[in-house]
Design an enzyme around this catalytic site. Structure first.
Site, PDB file in Angstrom:
ATOM      1  N   ARG A 243      26.711  72.575  41.031  1.00 30.61           N
ATOM      2  CA  ARG A 243      26.693  72.739  42.475  1.00 30.61           C
ATOM      3  C   ARG A 243      27.438  71.547  43.078  1.00 30.61           C
ATOM      4  O   ARG A 243      27.396  70.440  42.520  1.00 30.61           O
ATOM      5  CB  ARG A 243      25.251  72.792  42.983  1.00 30.61           C
ATOM      6  CG  ARG A 243      24.485  74.027  42.477  1.00 30.61           C
ATOM      7  CD  ARG A 243      23.039  74.028  42.933  1.00 30.61           C
ATOM      8  NE  ARG A 243      22.383  75.268  42.525  1.00 30.61           N
ATOM      9  CZ  ARG A 243      21.787  75.448  41.344  1.00 30.61           C
ATOM     10  NH1 ARG A 243      21.768  74.456  40.462  1.00 30.61           N
ATOM     11  NH2 ARG A 243      21.215  76.598  41.045  1.00 30.61           N
ATOM     12  N   LYS A 270      18.632  71.620  42.188  1.00 32.41           N
ATOM     13  CA  LYS A 270      17.985  72.574  43.078  1.00 32.41           C
ATOM     14  C   LYS A 270      16.645  73.033  42.526  1.00 32.41           C
ATOM     15  O   LYS A 270      15.691  73.232  43.273  1.00 32.41           O
ATOM     16  CB  LYS A 270      18.905  73.794  43.285  1.00 32.41           C
ATOM     17  CG  LYS A 270      18.356  74.818  44.254  1.00 32.41           C
ATOM     18  CD  LYS A 270      19.342  75.957  44.444  1.00 32.41           C
ATOM     19  CE  LYS A 270      18.801  76.994  45.431  1.00 32.41           C
ATOM     20  NZ  LYS A 270      19.756  78.105  45.614  1.00 32.41           N
ATOM     21  N   HIS A 332      31.262  75.690  46.252  1.00 35.28           N
ATOM     22  CA  HIS A 332      30.213  76.370  45.496  1.00 35.28           C
ATOM     23  C   HIS A 332      30.748  77.600  44.760  1.00 35.28           C
ATOM     24  O   HIS A 332      30.166  78.057  43.776  1.00 35.28           O
ATOM     25  CB  HIS A 332      29.073  76.787  46.439  1.00 35.28           C
ATOM     26  CG  HIS A 332      27.777  77.068  45.744  1.00 35.28           C
ATOM     27  ND1 HIS A 332      27.535  78.235  45.050  1.00 35.28           N
ATOM     28  CD2 HIS A 332      26.659  76.336  45.628  1.00 35.28           C
ATOM     29  CE1 HIS A 332      26.311  78.206  44.553  1.00 35.28           C
ATOM     30  NE2 HIS A 332      25.756  77.059  44.881  1.00 35.28           N
ATOM     31  N   ARG A 335      31.214  78.231  40.773  1.00 36.87           N
ATOM     32  CA  ARG A 335      30.120  78.690  39.918  1.00 36.87           C
ATOM     33  C   ARG A 335      30.209  80.205  39.753  1.00 36.87           C
ATOM     34  O   ARG A 335      30.000  80.746  38.667  1.00 36.87           O
ATOM     35  CB  ARG A 335      28.779  78.275  40.510  1.00 36.87           C
ATOM     36  CG  ARG A 335      28.543  76.772  40.442  1.00 36.87           C
ATOM     37  CD  ARG A 335      27.395  76.324  41.327  1.00 36.87           C
ATOM     38  NE  ARG A 335      26.160  77.038  41.061  1.00 36.87           N
ATOM     39  CZ  ARG A 335      25.334  76.770  40.043  1.00 36.87           C
ATOM     40  NH1 ARG A 335      25.653  75.814  39.171  1.00 36.87           N
ATOM     41  NH2 ARG A 335      24.211  77.435  39.898  1.00 36.87           N
ATOM     42  N   HIS A 359      20.378  78.313  36.624  1.00 37.22           N
ATOM     43  CA  HIS A 359      19.733  79.301  37.473  1.00 37.22           C
ATOM     44  C   HIS A 359      18.277  79.478  37.073  1.00 37.22           C
ATOM     45  O   HIS A 359      17.934  79.351  35.898  1.00 37.22           O
ATOM     46  CB  HIS A 359      20.425  80.671  37.353  1.00 37.22           C
ATOM     47  CG  HIS A 359      21.657  80.769  38.184  1.00 37.22           C
ATOM     48  ND1 HIS A 359      22.630  81.716  37.965  1.00 37.22           N
ATOM     49  CD2 HIS A 359      22.092  80.035  39.236  1.00 37.22           C
ATOM     50  CE1 HIS A 359      23.594  81.578  38.846  1.00 37.22           C
ATOM     51  NE2 HIS A 359      23.292  80.559  39.631  1.00 37.22           N
ATOM     52  N   TYR A 369       8.415  82.313  29.043  1.00 37.09           N
ATOM     53  CA  TYR A 369       8.523  82.345  27.590  1.00 37.09           C
ATOM     54  C   TYR A 369       9.934  82.025  27.077  1.00 37.09           C
ATOM     55  O   TYR A 369      10.103  81.580  25.954  1.00 37.09           O
ATOM     56  CB  TYR A 369       8.089  83.724  27.075  1.00 37.09           C
ATOM     57  CG  TYR A 369       6.624  83.981  27.330  1.00 37.09           C
ATOM     58  CD1 TYR A 369       5.643  83.389  26.540  1.00 37.09           C
ATOM     59  CD2 TYR A 369       6.216  84.802  28.376  1.00 37.09           C
ATOM     60  CE1 TYR A 369       4.300  83.607  26.785  1.00 37.09           C
ATOM     61  CE2 TYR A 369       4.868  85.022  28.630  1.00 37.09           C
ATOM     62  CZ  TYR A 369       3.918  84.426  27.828  1.00 37.09           C
ATOM     63  OH  TYR A 369       2.590  84.635  28.069  1.00 37.09           O
TER      64      TYR A 369
END
Length: 408
Positions: A243, A270, A332, A335, A359, A369
């Site tokens: 970012r 983030k 941005h 990405r 993310h 998991y």
């Protein structure tokens, strides 16, 4: 027999207090000093209690009976009027002097500053607060009504700031919930407004999705004639999938040249989790060049003539000088470019790509998991992607992307 006004006027003080009953628990107590005080007597939970209703004649017979009827209804509903009055006095005492601005400031200090949240995040909370303090800042938190808050939010909407209005309402709601928890108010009026604001217009950050155009951008970055630090930021950003803020605020101690890793601490991400970025040979080369210009300084990408880092607007202005408009390139957006190019090759695990982009897993249960970092694959993927960008820059290869989509 119920009392009459003439009977009340005729009552005279005695050596000791005495009572004159009206009806339904209402009575008048006459003191030796001549005061005539109304009381409502009732039983709740097996105990007899009384509640003061005021002094006669300031509180008339009609007033006293009206108050009695209201309290009798509470008793019939199982509510103790004495306890309710005590809670009301306590709430007024607690709320006195505790304004929205004071509680909001305390909330930011406790929930953001004390917990070590990023400076940008803390600044954003004060930004939301600033939209409410002009009209509500000096109002006790417990006195604020939904309609007052809505009026402040409508002003933001009228200026076209729908997303800011939405975030400001959410901020106010967090302040009120904090206020409930520490006894400064009894409810959250902002909660009632969640569906009353206009939906923000969704804006997707522009990104280059055409490989040939990406090659043109990379060639333009290499010939950029502005500040050297800015040029390296422009060149490096496509290679690291970070970012913009994560790149701009980078510190040299986060770079491990021996292991070819950029380790970004949780406070600057983030998702508030540490994020490790494998560095390709191209990225390492650019960072070594950057070291010549800012090595030993706090920020890797220090702004010209200041101690702080370059701004995101600095990158945007560089793109414009290179001939790429706001409808085509944003910091941005690289990405999105990387995600699109990598996913369409079919060479890499989608989870590895998501990890590279840091993310959050959209499936919360799966995210619990699926904790693998896919590190080895990500190392190969980052090098492959940098090599691919180099081939695009020289015009040597273009992947066969979906022609219809890449025209957009």
């Amino acid at each position: 027999m119920p009392l009459t006004v003439l009977q009340i006027a005729a009552l005279q003080p005695l050596d000791k207090p005495y009572r004159k009953a009206d009806e339904k628990g209402l009575y008048l107590e006459i003191t030796p000093r001549g005061s005539k005080l109304w009381y409502f007597k009732y039983r709740i939970g097996g105990k007899e209690k009384r509640l003061a209703l005021g002094a006669y004649p300031e509180t008339t017979l009609t007033d006293a009976r009206s108050k009695r009827d209201a309290y009798r209804k509470q008793v019939q509903e199982g509510i103790d009027p004495v306890r309710e009055r005590r809670l009301e006095r306590l709430e007024r005492k607690v709320n006195a002097g505790h304004t929205f601005a004071e509680v909001a400031t305390d909330y930011i200090r406790v929930k953001y500053q004390n917990e070590g949240k990023a400076k940008a995040t803390i600044k954003k909370q004060y930004f939301y607060m600033s939209h409410l303090t002009p009209t509500l800042g000096n109002t006790p938190l417990g006195d604020i009504k939904s309609i007052e808050l809505m009026a402040a939010l409508r002003k933001l909407e009228a200026k076209g700031h729908r997303q800011t209005a939405k975030c400001t309402r959410a901020f106010a709601s967090r302040v009120f919930r904090y206020g409930v928890g520490i006894g400064k108010c009894s409810d959250d009026p902002a909660r009632l407004l969640s569906g009353n604001l206009s939906a923000p217009k969704v804006r997707h950050r522009e990104a280059i999705l055409n490989p040939e155009r990406m090659g043109e951008f990379l060639r333009a970055a290499d010939t950029y004639t502005g500040q050297a630090i800015v040029q390296i930021a422009v060149q490096l950003l496509p290679h690291v999938m970070l970012r913009p803020g994560e790149l701009r605020l980078g510190h040299w101690q986060e770079i491990d040249f021996d292991k070819c890793v950029w380790l970004i601490p949780a406070g600057r991400t983030k998702m508030r989790k540490p994020h490790a970025v494998p560095l390709s040979t191209q990225a390492v080369t650019l960072l070594r060049e950057l070291e010549r210009h800012s090595g030993g300084l706090e920020y890797m990408f220090r702004g010209q003539g200041k101690k702080g880092p370059i701004s995101e607007n600095t990158l945007t202005q560089a793109y414009r000088r290179m001939g790429f408009g706001p409808d085509e390139v944003t910091p941005h957006g690289f990405r999105t470019t990387a995600s699109t190019f990598l996913n369409e090759t079919g060479k890499f695990n989608k989870d590895a790509i998501e990890k590279a982009l840091a993310h959050k897993d959209a499936d919360a249960i799966r995210g619990i998991y699926n904790r693998g970092t896919y590190w080895d694959e990500r190392v190969l993927m980052m090098q492959w992607y940098s090599d691919y960008l180099d081939r695009l820059k020289t015009g040597a290869v273009v992947l066969p992307f979906n022609a219809e989509r890449t025209k957009a």
